[in-house]
Write an enzyme that holds these catalytic residues in place. Structure first.
Site, PDB file in Angstrom:
ATOM      1  CB  SER A  30      -0.947  -0.011   1.203  1.00  0.00           C
ATOM      2  OG  SER A  30      -0.225  -0.174   2.403  1.00  0.00           O
ATOM      3  CG  ASP A  81       9.239  -2.349  -1.396  1.00  0.00           C
ATOM      4  OD1 ASP A  81       8.049  -2.075  -1.186  1.00  0.00           O
ATOM      5  OD2 ASP A  81       9.650  -3.501  -1.607  1.00  0.00           O
ATOM      6  N   GLY A  82       8.242  -0.168   0.681  1.00  0.00           N
ATOM      7  CA  GLY A  82       7.852  -0.125   2.088  1.00  0.00           C
ATOM      8  C   GLY A  82       8.488  -1.257   2.871  1.00  0.00           C
ATOM      9  CB  ALA A  83       9.840  -2.133   5.647  1.00  0.00           C
ATOM     10  CE  LYS A  94      10.715  -4.993   0.989  1.00  0.00           C
ATOM     11  NZ  LYS A  94       9.324  -4.502   0.999  1.00  0.00           N
ATOM     12  N   GLY A  96       5.041  -8.890   3.747  1.00  0.00           N
ATOM     13  CA  GLY A  96       3.641  -8.957   4.153  1.00  0.00           C
ATOM     14  C   GLY A  96       2.715  -9.130   2.957  1.00  0.00           C
ATOM     15  N   GLY A  97       3.152  -8.581   1.825  1.00  0.00           N
ATOM     16  CA  GLY A  97       2.363  -8.717   0.591  1.00  0.00           C
ATOM     17  C   GLY A  97       2.795  -9.921  -0.237  1.00  0.00           C
ATOM     18  CD  GLU A 103       8.617  -6.632  -1.677  1.00  0.00           C
ATOM     19  OE1 GLU A 103       7.496  -6.105  -1.741  1.00  0.00           O
ATOM     20  OE2 GLU A 103       9.051  -7.131  -0.632  1.00  0.00           O
TER      21      GLU A 103
END
Ligand code: 5RP
Length: 220
Positions: A30, A81-83, A94, A96-97, A103
């Site tokens: 997200s 990217d997120g985390a 990382k 979760g998705g 990645e």
């Protein structure tokens, strides 16, 4: 600001790290989606993007951003990217998705990893978030036994297949005192494709959004 607004603030701050005329590596989730939406506004300034998942590729394509196959890209200046969790040393959990493997691969080609997070993702010790491990389907039970021997409680992610056709074991209850050591130990289990610890190569920059603004932290 709610959590989604904070994710967006971190993502928009990351646009400053995108280099004109270059290819940018794009993460999944997200927070990364906010980055993709922001990237659309500067798409004419960049050469294009490499996506770390089918979902991100679709979103980028929907915005008309040119997509590159990673095999055709020798280097890129930045991966954003997120985390799920990030510690003071900028090591992360990382996946979760479920896109951890791609990645990690795209990030490996980039010169710099810019992590974008809301403040809730910052932790003193990694492991509160279950560690995702991508496994070859026939190795699921073997890998689960080995992960249990390392002190974790692996649970098969239900109704989920990765973009690579594999399964995810989410490992609960791990005491992660040596993130890089555990990353290597899990990678060495036969049947593991990759795991969600990004510690041997963590983030280089963290853009951490809180109510009072976006803080920029560099890897110590
Ligand atoms: C996907 C990831 C994401 O970066 C991570 O799960 C964070 O997601 P979000 O930005 O939705 O909080 O690793 O595999």
């Amino acid at each position: 600001m709610n959590q989604d607004e904070l994710k967006r603030a971190a993502a928009i701050a990351a646009l400053d790290y995108v280099i004109d005329g270059e290819i940018v590596g794009v993460g999944t989730g997200s927070t990364a989606n906010h980055f993709i939406d922001g990237l659309a506004s500067i798409k004419d300034r960049i050469c294009g993007a490499v996506a770390s998942s089918e979902a991100s590729a679709q979103r980028l394509a929907g915005h008309g951003v040119r997509l590159f196959d990673l095999n055709d890209v020798e280097r890129m200046p930045v991966y954003v990217d997120g985390a799920d969790e990030i510690n003071a040393g900028l090591a992360m959990i990382k996946g979760g998705g479920g896109a951890l493997t791609r990645e990690k691969i795209v990030a490996a080609v980039a010169d710099r990893f810019v992590c974008i997070c809301d403040a809730s993702k910052r932790v003193a010790r990694l492991g509160g978030f279950p560690l995702p491990v991508e496994v070859i389907p026939m190795a699921r039970a073997h890998v689960a036994r080995r992960l249990a021997a390392l002190g974790g409680e692996p649970r098969l992610r239900q109704n989920f297949v990765t973009d690579n056709g594999n399964l995810i074991l989410d490992v609960h209850g791990l005491e992660i005192t040596d993130p890089a050591g555990l990353e290597s130990a899990i990678d060495h289990i036969a049947g593991v494709v990759s795991n969600g610890l990004f510690a041997r190569h963590g983030a280089d920059v963290l853009l951490l959004a809180a109510a009072d603004g976006v803080e920029r932290l560099l890897r110590p």
